[in-house]
Design an enzyme around this catalytic site. Sequence first.
Site, PDB file in Angstrom:
ATOM      1  N   CYS A 217       0.882  -1.166   0.000  1.00 26.02           N
ATOM      2  CA  CYS A 217       0.000   0.000   0.000  1.00 26.02           C
ATOM      3  C   CYS A 217       0.917   1.211   0.000  1.00 26.02           C
ATOM      4  O   CYS A 217       1.467   1.570   1.036  1.00 26.02           O
ATOM      5  CB  CYS A 217      -0.917   0.014   1.219  1.00 26.02           C
ATOM      6  SG  CYS A 217      -1.903   1.531   1.315  1.00 26.02           S
TER       7      CYS A 217
ATOM      8  N   CYS B 220      -0.480   4.290   2.290  1.00 28.42           N
ATOM      9  CA  CYS B 220      -0.517   4.233   3.755  1.00 28.42           C
ATOM     10  C   CYS B 220      -0.127   2.825   4.190  1.00 28.42           C
ATOM     11  O   CYS B 220       1.032   2.456   4.056  1.00 28.42           O
ATOM     12  CB  CYS B 220      -1.885   4.661   4.301  1.00 28.42           C
ATOM     13  SG  CYS B 220      -3.289   3.988   3.399  1.00 28.42           S
ATOM     14  N   SER B 221      -1.076   2.047   4.681  1.00 25.38           N
ATOM     15  CA  SER B 221      -0.718   0.701   5.122  1.00 25.38           C
ATOM     16  C   SER B 221      -1.930  -0.218   5.047  1.00 25.38           C
ATOM     17  O   SER B 221      -2.121  -1.046   5.924  1.00 25.38           O
ATOM     18  CB  SER B 221      -0.159   0.747   6.539  1.00 25.38           C
ATOM     19  OG  SER B 221      -1.102   1.357   7.399  1.00 25.38           O
ATOM     20  N   CYS B 222      -2.743  -0.082   4.008  1.00 20.83           N
ATOM     21  CA  CYS B 222      -3.921  -0.943   3.847  1.00 20.83           C
ATOM     22  C   CYS B 222      -3.481  -2.403   3.845  1.00 20.83           C
ATOM     23  O   CYS B 222      -2.514  -2.769   3.178  1.00 20.83           O
ATOM     24  CB  CYS B 222      -4.646  -0.613   2.543  1.00 20.83           C
ATOM     25  SG  CYS B 222      -5.268   1.076   2.496  1.00 20.83           S
TER      26      CYS B 222
END
Lengths: 219, 109
Positions: free
Chosen positions: A122, A125-127
């Site tokens: 991702c 962000c950090s999906c």
Amino acid sequence: MMKDQDHDHEHDHAESESPGHAAPKEALDEFAQVELAIRELLIERGLITQAQRRKYLDQIESSTSMLGARLVAKAWTAPDFRLQLLADARKAATEFLGIEILHGPALVALENTERMHHVVVCTLCSCYPKALLGIPPDWYKSFAYRSRMVAEPRSVLAQFGTDIPDDIEIRVVDSTADLRYLVIPRRPTGTDDLDESKLASLVTRDSMIGVSVLPEMRD
Amino acid sequence: MPRCVDAVQTVPRFGEGDRVRVQWRFPDGHIRTPFYLRGKTGTVVRSHGAFLDAERLANGLPGVPATVVYQVAFAWEDLFPAGADARGRTLILADLQDNWLDAVVQEVA
């Protein structure tokens, strides 16, 4: 982060402090204040209960990659389930695992084959499919991983010890929006005699992110 | 009162194999289109269906009208032409909202 920046006074908490010096109260950062205010309002108005909140947090914090591994093992051993998982992963996962992930983001399963290797990142962000894989590892959220996995994927995979032959297409899947991705790694050779639960125990978190492949089983 | 259900764009504008270009624009806010893809041309892999508009939701607006989200594939070497990683075929796939994509007229070979 903000907490650390705000916390710039110099004394050392670990040392005993002079008598009468009240321990400084940890200030809540802005996000924590907003969360607390909204949480209290929701509870006060009876929209959620403290017990529901606790249960939800427990579910998140205790979830591991085992649920994802069970899905993979089932897909390896049950052709019908494999097709269901590839067609509608959220529905298949919800029915098989008996957990409520219908309210989370949509889910897509990506199958690694002898011709194609998927790896998930991702960049924004950090999906991450937390419901199936638990809390993401720190490196997944790092700037280095998020930028380098798209810019030089074969080199990054090599750093994970994963050498993808040049004749296998690499598909780097950037989880930018409303979808979450689960990689179905290739079933290792030498596992024909293993049952579903033994197979599930072989499936690692990293193989379901796609940064590693599962090693062959040897006699 | 914002309506919960609005006219949903259910018919995707693009289908598998269609060439699309990501718009070259730089709005503020919570944007789900990564910078490295802006202005780049790719190929639609699939439509994921309609979703509430994440950009509108992030700005405190209702997420309607909904927008179709596509998975679009980009040739890695089109994105990182100076890359030192060019062994084998590599694709970058990303999920992009309809309002960021323009149709590309197929070039004559």
